[in-house]
Design an enzyme around this catalytic site. Structure first.
Site, short mmCIF file in Angstrom:
data_model
loop_
_atom_site.label_atom_id
_atom_site.label_comp_id
_atom_site.label_asym_id
_atom_site.label_seq_id
_atom_site.Cartn_x
_atom_site.Cartn_y
_atom_site.Cartn_z
N PRO A 192 0.90 -1.10 0.15
CG PRO A 192 -0.51 -1.02 1.53
CD PRO A 192 0.36 -1.94 1.21
CD GLU A 193 2.04 3.67 -4.64
OE1 GLU A 193 2.16 4.73 -4.16
OE2 GLU A 193 2.48 2.50 -5.19
#
Length: 264
Positions: free
Chosen positions: A2-3
């Site tokens: 995830p960013e």
DNA sequence: CCGCCAGCCTGAAGGC
DNA sequence: TGCCTTCAGGCTGGCG
């Protein structure tokens, strides 16, 4: 994996799901997570949820914080009752249900601390007022690195990863291998503006699911439908129709349109 | 300061 | 079917 948009989604959902609940017990299933102080939160009440870069920060009434970094495949699933879970690494038994930490590749990290100084090395939040044309121009001028590397440097800007770096640079029409100190003030201004637009849109869509990412409810994101270049090698560029190409930068794939994103 | 690489892990996908 | 290689959204530490 995830960013920023995915971690923001997770943090917001946890705010709705677990804020105010009391920890009843903690079960650590992955030996790699031993020795991180996690057992210290045995009976605490959750009083805050925050995000910093790609870190999820769960605050407790005692002043402790649980800092979670998903790395590639780490995720929180809230109360997935009844469903058999693969790759379950830790369980936080709360007054309202189980908060499960699931992490296929086991790169993710959990740790407990009374202060957040371990996050002090992180750079500016790209959606904060501090991320300005002036800031990016200043750090760009001091760096001969490739602009994609700079966008992903967490000590400078916290939260952008491989997917959104590619999408931002495409949207700005800037070649990912341009040296940061060769970008004009106009290009920098476009980059800053597109960064904010794309990250906000991705948050609105609850993130991007390529393979593994799920939010705390076990749902996929929606931004993968809006990707212009990431993962789309050989597909036509949405602007010019020429095929998207893939190159390697520091061992990682970069997707871009060589026609719309020129070196000069 | 910079760039590059291996390492940390597991699993999916593709070639033969 | 099986074996092998490659790839994956992140980050750290070591090297030159």
């Amino acid at each position: 994996m995830p960013e920023l948009p995915e971690v923001e989604t997770i943090t917001r959902q946890l705010g709705e799901q677990v804020l105010g609940q009391r920890v009843k017990g903690v079960e650590i299933l992955d030996p790699k997570l031993q020795g991180k102080g996690i057992e210290r939160i045995r009976t605490d009440v959750i009083t805050s949820l925050r995000r910093r870069g790609k870190n999820i920060i769960i605050g407790f009434e005692t002043g402790l914080y649980l800092i979670a970094h998903p790395r590639m495949t780490g995720k929180f699933l809230w109360h997935p009752d009844g469903h058999p879970l693969q790759h379950l690494r830790a369980i936080f038994q709360l007054s309202g249900g189980d908060l499960c930490w699931v992490d296929q590749r086991r790169f993710g990290s959990l740790m407990v601390s009374e202060d957040l100084r371990l996050l002090s090395g992180l750079g500016v939040e790209p959606l904060s007022p501090g991320f300005t044309d002036g800031y990016l121009y200043q750090i760009g001028q001091r760096s001969s690195r490739q602009i994609k590397e700079l966008l992903m440097d967490q000590r400078r800007i916290a939260g952008i990863g491989n997917i959104y770096a590619a999408e931002i640079l495409f949207s700005a029409g800037i070649h990912p291998q341009r040296r940061a100190n060769t970008l004009s003030r106009e290009e920098i201004a476009i980059l800053v503006q597109r960064t904010k637009v794309i990250l906000n849109k991705a948050i609105e869509e609850k993130g991007t699911t390529i393979a593994d990412y799920l939010d705390t409810r076990g749902n996929t994101g929606g931004y993968q439908k809006l990707l212009q270049v990431y993962g789309r090698v050989g597909f036509p560029c949405p602007h010019c129709g020429r095929p998207i190409e893939r190159i390697r930068q520091s061992g990682r794939s970069t997707y871009f349109c060589p026609h719309c994103q020129r070196m000069k």
